[in-house]
Motif scaffolding. Structure first.
Motif, short mmCIF file in Angstrom:
data_model
loop_
_atom_site.label_atom_id
_atom_site.label_comp_id
_atom_site.label_asym_id
_atom_site.label_seq_id
_atom_site.Cartn_x
_atom_site.Cartn_y
_atom_site.Cartn_z
N GLU A 130 0.83 -1.21 0.00
CA GLU A 130 0.00 0.00 0.00
C GLU A 130 0.86 1.25 0.00
OE1 GLU A 130 -3.19 2.13 3.00
OE2 GLU A 130 -3.38 -0.04 2.69
N ASN A 131 1.94 1.25 0.77
CA ASN A 131 2.83 2.42 0.82
C ASN A 131 3.54 2.63 -0.51
OD1 ASN A 131 2.22 3.17 3.45
ND2 ASN A 131 3.87 1.94 4.34
N GLU A 132 3.91 1.54 -1.16
CA GLU A 132 4.57 1.65 -2.47
C GLU A 132 3.61 2.20 -3.53
OE1 GLU A 132 7.95 -1.89 -2.28
OE2 GLU A 132 5.86 -2.41 -2.75
N LYS A 133 2.35 1.79 -3.44
CA LYS A 133 1.34 2.33 -4.37
C LYS A 133 1.12 3.81 -4.11
CE LYS A 133 -1.17 -2.04 -5.02
NZ LYS A 133 -2.42 -2.80 -4.75
N LEU A 134 1.12 4.20 -2.84
CA LEU A 134 0.95 5.60 -2.50
C LEU A 134 2.10 6.44 -3.06
CD1 LEU A 134 -0.59 7.81 -0.96
CD2 LEU A 134 0.77 7.22 1.07
N GLU A 135 3.31 5.96 -2.90
CA GLU A 135 4.47 6.66 -3.42
C GLU A 135 4.41 6.78 -4.94
OE1 GLU A 135 9.38 6.29 -3.45
OE2 GLU A 135 8.18 4.94 -2.21
N LEU A 136 3.97 5.70 -5.59
CA LEU A 136 3.90 5.70 -7.04
C LEU A 136 2.83 6.67 -7.56
CD1 LEU A 136 4.92 4.46 -9.68
CD2 LEU A 136 3.26 2.61 -9.38
N LEU A 137 1.67 6.69 -6.90
CA LEU A 137 0.61 7.60 -7.34
C LEU A 137 0.99 9.06 -7.08
CD1 LEU A 137 -2.62 5.67 -6.30
CD2 LEU A 137 -1.60 5.90 -8.57
N ASN A 138 1.79 9.32 -6.04
CA ASN A 138 2.32 10.67 -5.85
C ASN A 138 3.27 11.03 -6.99
OD1 ASN A 138 1.65 12.39 -3.35
ND2 ASN A 138 1.70 10.31 -2.51
N ASP A 139 4.04 10.05 -7.47
CA ASP A 139 4.91 10.29 -8.62
C ASP A 139 4.09 10.63 -9.86
OD1 ASP A 139 7.17 9.82 -7.13
OD2 ASP A 139 7.44 7.75 -7.82
N VAL A 140 2.94 9.95 -10.02
CA VAL A 140 2.06 10.23 -11.15
C VAL A 140 1.58 11.68 -11.10
CG1 VAL A 140 -0.19 9.71 -12.19
CG2 VAL A 140 1.31 7.84 -11.46
N GLU A 141 1.10 12.11 -9.94
CA GLU A 141 0.59 13.47 -9.80
C GLU A 141 1.71 14.49 -9.98
OE1 GLU A 141 -0.93 17.24 -8.56
OE2 GLU A 141 -1.57 15.58 -9.82
N GLN A 142 2.89 14.22 -9.43
CA GLN A 142 4.00 15.15 -9.58
C GLN A 142 4.43 15.28 -11.04
OE1 GLN A 142 6.91 13.66 -6.79
NE2 GLN A 142 5.55 14.04 -5.04
N THR A 143 4.41 14.16 -11.76
CA THR A 143 4.77 14.18 -13.18
C THR A 143 3.77 15.01 -13.97
OG1 THR A 143 5.83 12.00 -13.07
CG2 THR A 143 5.07 12.74 -15.24
N GLN A 144 2.49 14.79 -13.72
CA GLN A 144 1.46 15.55 -14.42
C GLN A 144 1.56 17.03 -14.09
OE1 GLN A 144 -2.52 13.98 -14.11
NE2 GLN A 144 -3.49 15.86 -14.79
#
Length: 261
Positions: free
Chosen positions: A95-109
């Motif tokens: 769950e924490n890894e998914k959270l980190e990855l989705l934050n990367d998605v938002e930061q990229t966008q």
């Protein structure tokens, strides 16, 4: 990114170019040699040429317009390179890894949309709620139950929700801070949707609307229709759909499935 410098011609009715007043060079404000030299020293620049280049870069950054067709393509390309985002890898993340990855998605966008990034968080929400944007606290909230599920539908919806809510942040940037979107008319419609008290943003309350039809009867319809057909919601759905279709082409998602609710 494309940069648009708009040129305008004023025409007589007979088609001839009308003379327009041009500010005299003598009346313009120019940096003195002393000011230029001061800028060179303060910014550790080596030459007036580099100073001029910085002014041009600053102007371009200030007046740059973003085009949806290009931005969606760039976002999809960047997200497609995130190996953890692929369904076959996503299911093995904590769950924490998914959270980190989705934050990367938002930061990229956010970077590609020239705006500040929001923080992605998980919350316990009703099963039918994918997520929402909490603008006051600068965050995007995703349903924790969906993240804990390895079902391909929820994997897809988590990414779609981030892109959709990130688009709302882009809309607000254009309305509240600086217009960089390709269409001033679209930004005007977003502004009206967000802030005009006559047409203000509509949040569905789960009520029924009754629409008169030709035979004198009424057709019952959920008020969610009003929510979905607002300009800002149509735009966010269309933009997210464009990015998602490009990710589909890259094989990011698992088997095509329907809503399991």
């Amino acid at each position: 990114m494309s940069t648009g410098f708009e040129s305008f011609e004023s025409l007589h009715l007979d088609g001839l170019i009308q003379e327009t007043s041009v500010e005299s060079l003598s009346d313009s404000t120019w940096d003195s040699p002393e000011q230029i030299q001061s800028e060179l020293s303060e910014n550790h620049l080596e030459s007036p040429h580099e100073y001029s280049k910085n002014l041009i870069d600053e102007y371009i950054e200030k007046h740059e317009r973003l085009y949806d067709s290009e931005v969606s393509k760039e976002i999809a390309a960047e997200l497609g390179s995130m190996e953890g985002l692929r369904y076959e890898n996503w299911t093995h993340l904590s769950e924490n890894e998914k959270l980190e990855l989705l934050n990367d998605v938002e930061q990229t966008q956010a970077v590609l949309e020239r705006r500040d990034a929001m923080t992605v968080e998980f919350e316990d929400l009703p099963r039918t709620t994918f997520g929402y944007q909490d603008a006051d606290n600068n965050r995007i909230v995703i349903n924790r139950a969906h993240i804990q599920s390895d079902h391909p539908f929820y994997h897809r919806e988590a990414i779609d929700t981030i892109i959709h809510e990130g688009r709302h942040a882009y809309q607000h940037y254009n309305v509240d801070i600086q217009t960089i979107h390709e269409s001033d008319a679209e930004v005007a419609s977003w502004r009206e949707n967000f802030y005009n008290p006559k047409y203000g943003y509509y949040q569905s309350l789960g009520q029924k609307m009754y629409i008169p039809v030709g035979d004198g009867t009424y057709h019952a319809m959920s008020d969610n229709r009003l929510y979905e057909y607002q300009p800002v919601e149509i735009d966010a759905r269309n933009f997210a759909s464009d990015v998602m279709s490009k990710l589909d082409e890259q094989g990011i998602f698992g088997p095509t499935v329907k809503n399991t609710n």
